[in-house]
Write an enzyme that holds these catalytic residues in place. Structure first.
Site, mmCIF file in Angstrom:
data_model
loop_
_atom_site.group_PDB
_atom_site.id
_atom_site.type_symbol
_atom_site.label_atom_id
_atom_site.label_comp_id
_atom_site.label_asym_id
_atom_site.label_seq_id
_atom_site.Cartn_x
_atom_site.Cartn_y
_atom_site.Cartn_z
ATOM 1 N N GLU A 100 115.785 -42.944 -39.205
ATOM 2 C CA GLU A 100 114.805 -42.014 -39.788
ATOM 3 C C GLU A 100 114.425 -42.438 -41.200
ATOM 4 O O GLU A 100 115.249 -42.940 -41.959
ATOM 5 C CB GLU A 100 115.384 -40.595 -39.837
ATOM 6 N N LYS A 253 84.166 -66.141 -23.529
ATOM 7 C CA LYS A 253 85.586 -65.975 -23.219
ATOM 8 C C LYS A 253 85.753 -64.874 -22.187
ATOM 9 O O LYS A 253 85.124 -63.820 -22.282
ATOM 10 C CB LYS A 253 86.351 -65.611 -24.502
ATOM 11 N N THR A 284 98.496 -63.922 -31.104
ATOM 12 C CA THR A 284 99.340 -64.961 -30.508
ATOM 13 C C THR A 284 98.720 -66.348 -30.639
ATOM 14 O O THR A 284 99.341 -67.331 -30.262
ATOM 15 C CB THR A 284 99.590 -64.661 -29.019
ATOM 16 N N ALA A 285 97.497 -66.411 -31.140
ATOM 17 C CA ALA A 285 96.756 -67.668 -31.366
ATOM 18 C C ALA A 285 96.345 -68.359 -30.072
ATOM 19 O O ALA A 285 95.856 -69.496 -30.113
ATOM 20 C CB ALA A 285 97.565 -68.636 -32.234
#
Length: 373
Positions: A100, A253, A284-285
């Site tokens: 927490e 794409k 993530t490239a």
């Protein structure tokens, strides 16, 4: 006696009903004349001219301004503070054994215009809860206004229902920030500009393009072409291309799954050109590397990449290291992991000056859009 006579006559006249035939002005009364509409407007304008509480242009001397930082990107907050000439506010952020968040302000903020710097980067949920707790603490400490400075807005990619039975998380986070007590928000390169409409508070949307444009102008890349890695980023890439005076190309794409993309083909002439792939996020490239490969296959001479937010999740660093990219330029909206800092292909530019100027403009209530002119 004479004075009494005059007084009685005036009283008698005022008690008699007036008619248009009396020659009396319709706007007159026994006490004088009622202001005509133009005069009334001027009078109202005069009554509204209340002296405004002046703010010091030197923020270091302004007791009504404070800047605080969460744990997500403390170096950026300190750089912003240095730029505007103040110190980051004192606060305590700790965690209980079960995770927490515990947050306590260590200085007075009553009646103060407060800015909180906290990107919601990895670990996203943890950074978000920290920000919400900080906002609540500031609200309960009677801060006059709370502006959240979120250089990277997590959950921004979930901005619509693109599949059945999914959440619009970008809207949910906007509601959470508002409910917690934020009065204003400052973002850098939102994934989709329409996310601003999810907020019921004023939003200032900054672009990292001034910083990136300045850097690439100094490189003097020959035959430069700016490339959008998908159709959704065309507007961003077009704006950048106009600033650079370069043509635009697009990579078609098709995304097959989350964080998985398949590059189809290049739209535009890139043969023999220096290509600059422009995106808002590098996660993530996978898309970035495949786009670079597609450009080289289409005849590009060199390929650079630029993005505002270097999320760099999972195999991103390894993919960039093994790619044919000349250089990947990002900003410091998100702190780089140690492995990314060691990679020579990655160049980091600071947007502290841009954010500092925007914060000053918001506090002084001057134009933020003028920063991009």
């Amino acid at each position: 006696m004479e004075a009494e006579t005059v007084t009685n006559e005036m009283a008698q006249q005022s008690s008699e009903p007036k008619t248009p035939d009396d020659g009396a002005d319709k706007e007159s009364t026994s006490a004088g004349f009622v202001l005509s509409p133009p005069d009334a407007a001027a009078k109202a304008k005069e009554t509204k001219l209340v002296p405004e509480r002046k703010r010091s242009r030197n923020l270091s001397e302004d007791k009504r301004f404070k800047l605080f930082s969460g744990t997500a990107n403390r170096p950026l907050a300190e750089e912003i503070a240095t730029h505007i000439g103040v110190k980051v506010g004192e606060a305590k952020m700790q965690r209980f054994a079960d995770g927490e968040v515990y947050f306590q302000l260590l200085e007075n903020v009553r009646g103060v215009d407060v800015f909180v710097v906290q990107p919601t980067c990895y670990p996203v949920d943890q950074r978000l809860v920290e920000l919400l707790v900080m906002i609540d603490a500031l609200k309960r400490a009677s801060a006059a206004r709370i502006t959240v400075v979120v250089p990277y807005y997590g959950y921004a990619r979930q901005d619509r229902k693109d599949r059945p039975r999914v959440a619009i998380s970008a809207k949910l986070i906007a509601d959470l920030l508002h409910t917690a007590g934020a009065n204003r928000a400052l973002f850098v390169d939102l994934h989709a500009a329409q996310i601003q409409g999810f907020f019921n508070i004023p939003v200032d949307h900054l672009f990292a393009s001034p910083v990136l444009v300045s850097y690439f102008r100094e490189l003097h890349l020959p035959n430069l072409t700016v490339v959008s890695p998908d159709a959704g980023g065309v507007e961003r890439a077009r704006f950048f291309a106009q600033k650079m005076g370069a043509p635009l190309a697009i990579v078609d794409k098709r995304r097959t799954d989350i964080n998985v993309a398949e590059v189809m083909n290049v739209v535009g002439d890139v043969k023999g050109k220096s290509c600059l792939i422009l995106d808002d996020i590098i996660d993530t490239a996978g898309t970035l590397v495949k786009t670079a490969d597609a450009l080289y296959e289409a005849g590009a001479a060199t390929v650079y990449a630029a993005a505002s937010h270097a999320v760099l999740s999972g195999p991103a660093i390894e993919r960039i290291a093994n790619s044919r990219l000349e250089q990947v330029v990002v900003t410091n909206t998100i702190p780089l992991r140690e492995a990314a800092q060691k990679l020579s292909k990655i160049k980091v530019l600071s947007i502290a000056g841009l954010l500092g100027a925007a914060i000053e403009s918001i506090h002084m209530e001057t134009s933020v859009s003028s920063l991009f002119n």
